[in-house]
Scaffold this active site. Sequence first.
Site, short mmCIF file in Angstrom:
data_model
loop_
_atom_site.label_atom_id
_atom_site.label_comp_id
_atom_site.label_asym_id
_atom_site.label_seq_id
_atom_site.Cartn_x
_atom_site.Cartn_y
_atom_site.Cartn_z
N LYS A 105 19.41 -5.70 40.38
CA LYS A 105 19.34 -6.88 39.12
C LYS A 105 20.22 -7.02 38.38
O LYS A 105 20.14 -6.21 37.09
CB LYS A 105 17.65 -7.30 38.79
CG LYS A 105 17.10 -7.41 39.81
CD LYS A 105 15.50 -7.47 39.18
CE LYS A 105 15.02 -8.56 39.69
NZ LYS A 105 13.78 -8.59 39.09
N GLY A 108 13.78 3.98 30.31
CA GLY A 108 13.58 2.20 29.50
C GLY A 108 14.38 2.95 28.11
O GLY A 108 15.18 1.73 27.53
P1 AMP Z 1 17.69 -0.67 39.44
O1 AMP Z 1 16.40 -0.73 39.63
O2 AMP Z 1 17.62 -2.02 39.11
O3 AMP Z 1 18.37 0.24 39.32
O4 AMP Z 1 17.59 -0.62 41.00
C1 AMP Z 1 18.01 0.33 41.93
C2 AMP Z 1 17.44 -0.35 43.40
O5 AMP Z 1 18.26 -1.17 43.41
C3 AMP Z 1 17.78 0.64 44.17
O6 AMP Z 1 16.31 1.46 44.78
C4 AMP Z 1 17.94 0.75 45.22
O7 AMP Z 1 17.99 0.50 46.70
C5 AMP Z 1 18.26 -0.74 44.94
N1 AMP Z 1 19.92 -1.64 45.58
C6 AMP Z 1 21.43 -1.10 44.84
N2 AMP Z 1 22.39 -1.54 45.51
C7 AMP Z 1 21.48 -2.59 46.07
C8 AMP Z 1 22.35 -3.60 47.39
N3 AMP Z 1 23.54 -3.84 47.08
N4 AMP Z 1 21.62 -4.43 48.21
C9 AMP Z 1 20.00 -4.45 47.59
N5 AMP Z 1 19.28 -3.14 46.74
C10 AMP Z 1 19.78 -3.04 46.55
#
Ligand code: AMP
Length: 403
Positions: free
Chosen positions: A206, A385
């Site tokens: 995100k 965090g």
């Molecule tokens: P975050 O917790 O925001 O660092 O996001 C990590 C998660 O983002 C991981 O579980 C990844 O599988 C997911 N992620 C990374 N790239 C993508 C993508 N292109 N589409 C969907 N999910 C993603």
Amino acid sequence: MSSKFSNYNFKGLKALVRVDFNVPLDAEFNITDDTRMSATIPTIKKILTDGGSVILMSHFGRPKEGPTDKYSLKHLVKHLEFLLNENEQSSTPVFFANDCIGEQAFHFANALKAGEVLLLENLRFYKEEEKGDESFAEKLSKLGEVYVNDAFGTAHRAHASTAVIAKYFTADKKIFGLLMEGEVISAEKVLHHSEKPFVAIIGGAKVSDKILIIENLLERATDIIIGGGMAYTFLKASGGQIGNSLCEDDRMQTALDILEKAKQKNVQIHLPQDSIIADKFAADAATQVMESNSIPSGWMGLDIGPKAVEVFSDVIQRSKTILWNGPMGVFEMEKFQNGTKSVALAVAAATAKGAFSLVGGGDSVAAVNQFKLADRVSYVSTGGGAMLEYFEGKVLPGIAAIK
Ligand code: AMP
């Protein structure tokens, strides 16, 4: 920077040490990942070797209604004894107090002799802990003569045992433990003493979670690589077709603002030129390589493509400071892990050439561990965090309380 903790002499002192023993347990109360416990063992051993004694306090899980067996730290005593005594000649006993304040805790703490360890029951059995209650913090403070904070993972919380407690100790009687010291030194090196070029690699799902960190890094980095699901919001905002890729429509203006600000500040933003696209979010999806701004409807970008890997790797390899937070794709699935793995390898290669690299945030740490590259980067942060908030430019209460 010399280690203040290493130079401190704990002889004859009772050290009250805030650790983060919030480890995962299975249904039989076996520890499934002891990283957080083993990370703080050097701090404990140093105090014991000096001739001090150690009183450990930690939170554990999220108990809602006071003492709960499931969230008792008693489940960790045996493993703590194992970690302290493996490869040692003498044996260190670990005592357990089934309350963190109150008579028993005080009695045990008073009776503790040099070379002994006392583990207190879960701090979060008291609501006062998370509220940062002063009288609770004061009661805890009475248990030890020196306060050591070794819990970077909770440094962003102004809780009784992580921040408030520090005011009951004089400046010479409060100190970071080795783990915390390592985290702070590494983070400060990246944020305040970075050698240029400085690349920040930001990925994950995100944009909304990473806006503040990107904005703060715009003031410091020379290059920012944006990968993972969040890249598609930037690509769509810039006029690209992203098919069914992840997108936060309400963040498109923010994405444009970030791109504009980067231009003004002469920071290079690198978005993935191509992507591995999939016809569904699944390990067995059909895949193809596609330009990231021409993804057809019904398809979604789940990893960065080969051209992006090449460009990102080049940028990383010519950098002297590297900060990495967040994966480049859905690395949990084999078909979409190449981007994250390639970035991890480029970070390792740059580190071998003398760059300072800091990896932090749950998923990027999981990725370097999965690819067995953790010992080929300069520092792997234990605090997800806390690390994020530090790089957002916030003051962390647990750090401020001791500095
Ligand atoms: P975050 O917790 O925001 O660092 O996001 C990590 C998660 O983002 C991981 O579980 C990844 O599988 C997911 N992620 C990374 N790239 C993508 C993508 N292109 N589409 C969907 N999910 C993603």
